[in-house]
Design a protein around this motif. Structure first.
Motif, PDB file in Angstrom:
ATOM      1  N   THR A 287       0.861  -1.182   0.000  1.00  0.00           N
ATOM      2  CA  THR A 287       0.000   0.000   0.000  1.00  0.00           C
ATOM      3  C   THR A 287       0.895   1.229   0.000  1.00  0.00           C
ATOM      4  O   THR A 287       1.786   1.348   0.844  1.00  0.00           O
ATOM      5  CB  THR A 287      -0.900   0.024   1.249  1.00  0.00           C
ATOM      6  N   ALA A 288       0.684   2.138  -0.950  1.00  0.00           N
ATOM      7  CA  ALA A 288       1.466   3.380  -0.995  1.00  0.00           C
ATOM      8  C   ALA A 288       0.657   4.509  -0.379  1.00  0.00           C
ATOM      9  O   ALA A 288      -0.542   4.627  -0.629  1.00  0.00           O
ATOM     10  CB  ALA A 288       1.816   3.715  -2.443  1.00  0.00           C
ATOM     11  N   PHE A 289       1.326   5.318   0.457  1.00  0.00           N
ATOM     12  CA  PHE A 289       0.724   6.553   0.959  1.00  0.00           C
ATOM     13  C   PHE A 289       1.365   7.702   0.191  1.00  0.00           C
ATOM     14  O   PHE A 289       2.595   7.866   0.231  1.00  0.00           O
ATOM     15  CB  PHE A 289       1.022   6.763   2.450  1.00  0.00           C
ATOM     16  N   ILE A 290       0.547   8.464  -0.500  1.00  0.00           N
ATOM     17  CA  ILE A 290       1.076   9.615  -1.235  1.00  0.00           C
ATOM     18  C   ILE A 290       0.336  10.880  -0.804  1.00  0.00           C
ATOM     19  O   ILE A 290      -0.729  10.805  -0.185  1.00  0.00           O
ATOM     20  CB  ILE A 290       0.957   9.434  -2.777  1.00  0.00           C
ATOM     21  N   GLY A 291       0.916  12.028  -1.178  1.00  0.00           N
ATOM     22  CA  GLY A 291       0.282  13.301  -0.853  1.00  0.00           C
ATOM     23  C   GLY A 291       1.333  14.353  -0.583  1.00  0.00           C
ATOM     24  O   GLY A 291       2.499  14.029  -0.319  1.00  0.00           O
ATOM     25  N   PRO A 292       0.914  15.625  -0.640  1.00  0.00           N
ATOM     26  CA  PRO A 292       1.883  16.713  -0.476  1.00  0.00           C
ATOM     27  C   PRO A 292       2.551  16.726   0.901  1.00  0.00           C
ATOM     28  O   PRO A 292       2.014  16.176   1.862  1.00  0.00           O
ATOM     29  CB  PRO A 292       1.052  17.989  -0.668  1.00  0.00           C
TER      30      PRO A 292
ATOM     31  N   GLN B  12       6.070   7.675  -9.610  1.00  0.00           N
ATOM     32  CA  GLN B  12       6.543   6.537 -10.407  1.00  0.00           C
ATOM     33  C   GLN B  12       6.793   5.344  -9.490  1.00  0.00           C
ATOM     34  O   GLN B  12       6.450   4.215  -9.818  1.00  0.00           O
ATOM     35  CB  GLN B  12       7.842   6.879 -11.153  1.00  0.00           C
ATOM     36  N   GLN B  13       7.398   5.640  -8.338  1.00  0.00           N
ATOM     37  CA  GLN B  13       7.670   4.549  -7.406  1.00  0.00           C
ATOM     38  C   GLN B  13       6.366   3.927  -6.894  1.00  0.00           C
ATOM     39  O   GLN B  13       6.240   2.705  -6.858  1.00  0.00           O
ATOM     40  CB  GLN B  13       8.499   5.049  -6.220  1.00  0.00           C
ATOM     41  N   ALA B  14       5.420   4.765  -6.517  1.00  0.00           N
ATOM     42  CA  ALA B  14       4.129   4.241  -6.038  1.00  0.00           C
ATOM     43  C   ALA B  14       3.511   3.351  -7.110  1.00  0.00           C
ATOM     44  O   ALA B  14       3.015   2.255  -6.824  1.00  0.00           O
ATOM     45  CB  ALA B  14       3.189   5.390  -5.680  1.00  0.00           C
TER      46      ALA B  14
END
Ligand SMILES: Nc1ncnc2c1ncn2[C@@H]1O[C@H](COP(=O)(O)OP(=O)(O)OP(=O)(O)O)[C@@H](O)[C@H]1O
Ligand SMILES: [Mg+2]
Length: 265
Positions: free
Chosen positions: A46-51, A221-223
């Motif tokens: 699971t990826a966590f993304i965001g500013p 890209q990694q996510a």
């Protein structure tokens, strides 16, 4: 129809290794995380993304009670691991962190020999009997972290003497030596060169055959490369969660769209 819905819900919750319900975090009087509910599924990344500043690290630290170590942090809501409340009074956070391991952004090996860095967790948790078993576990963990060949002749040298990328792989070896059920990684590649990054990404893909992995990353890209599920955070809110492919190609929320297309962040 009703039965169907119940059935669906049961199936989803069975796959949930960690379940967060209405989790909020305050630092003093400032709220950094707002009522976050999400399932972390077993044997998936699971990826966590965001500013920057949206609460990714704050939420990640809730999942193995690392916020306990931050004096001003107050965590509310409910988080369960295999259905058990990890904030219950009888839960020992040290034991919990062997089950829910963590790798940080900045490699932080102990100022101890490479061998001891990896042996530390299994030793304090009494996971092996005798030196031969420990030797085997240390070697296996270093091999899985793609570091063995580079360090096998210097196991008694300090871990802090390795290069940044090697130190990070050592920290991964240390985290997986206790056979965790979940591995939390907070921007594990941000201090690494592209070759070391590729090695770590390959490793993450391997690890998910055994346990749940959560990775915070600034690299979309990694996510997209490593995760199956993605959660997008914005200003302390979990805005959107879903299949990684769907989040990146067809996000449901305009804030997610803006972020992945580079308009916010
Ligand atoms: N120890 C702390 N004390 C007070 N405030 C904190 C602390 N740690 C984080 N915060 C605040 O909580 C909010 C969320 O921070 P957090 O580190 O979780 O964000 P993030 O999404 O991980 O950001 P980044 O991508 O920059 O790492 C920010 O406003 C931050 O300033
Ligand atoms: Mg962070």
């Amino acid at each position: 129809m009703n039965d169907m819905r119940v059935l669906e819900r049961t199936v989803v919750s069975e796959a949930a290794k960690i379940k967060a319900e209405g989790v909020s975090v305050h630092y003093g009087s400032t709220q950094a995380l707002k009522e976050v509910s999400v399932d972390i599924l077993d044997r998936m990344v699971t990826a966590f993304i965001g500013p920057s500043g949206c609460g990714k690290s704050t939420f990640l630290r809730c999942l193995n009670r690392m916020n306990d170590t931050v004096a001003s942090a107050r965590v509310t809501g409910r988080i369960t691991l295999d259905g058990e409340d990890i904030y219950a009074r009888e839960v020992d956070p040290v034991q919990l962190r062997a089950r829910v391991g963590m790798v940080f952004q900045k490699p932080n090996p102990f100022p101890k020999p490479i061998y001891d860095n990896v042996a530390y967790g299994p030793r304090i948790h009494g996971l092996v009997r005798g030196k031969a078993e420990m030797d085997a576990l240390v070697e296996a963990s270093l091999r899985r972290a793609a570091l063995w060949d580079e360090v096998k002749d210097r196991l008694t040298s300090p871990g802090t003497g390795l290069s940044g990328g090697q130190q990070q792989r050592l920290c991964i070896a240390r985290a997986i030596a206790t056979s965790p059920e979940v591995l939390l990684m907070d921007e594990p590649c941000s201090a690494l060169d592209p070759i070391a990054t590729a090695q770590v990404e390959e490793l993450i893909d391997e690890l998910r055959s055994e346990f749940a992995v959560v990775i915070v990353t600034h690299s979309m890209q990694q996510a997209a490369r490593v995760s199956q599920k993605t959660a997008f955070f914005h200003l302390g809110n979990l805005v959107e969660y879903g299949e990684t492919g769907q989040i990146f190609t067809n996000p449901g929320d305009p804030r997610t769209e803006s972020y992945i297309s580079g308009r916010i962040g």
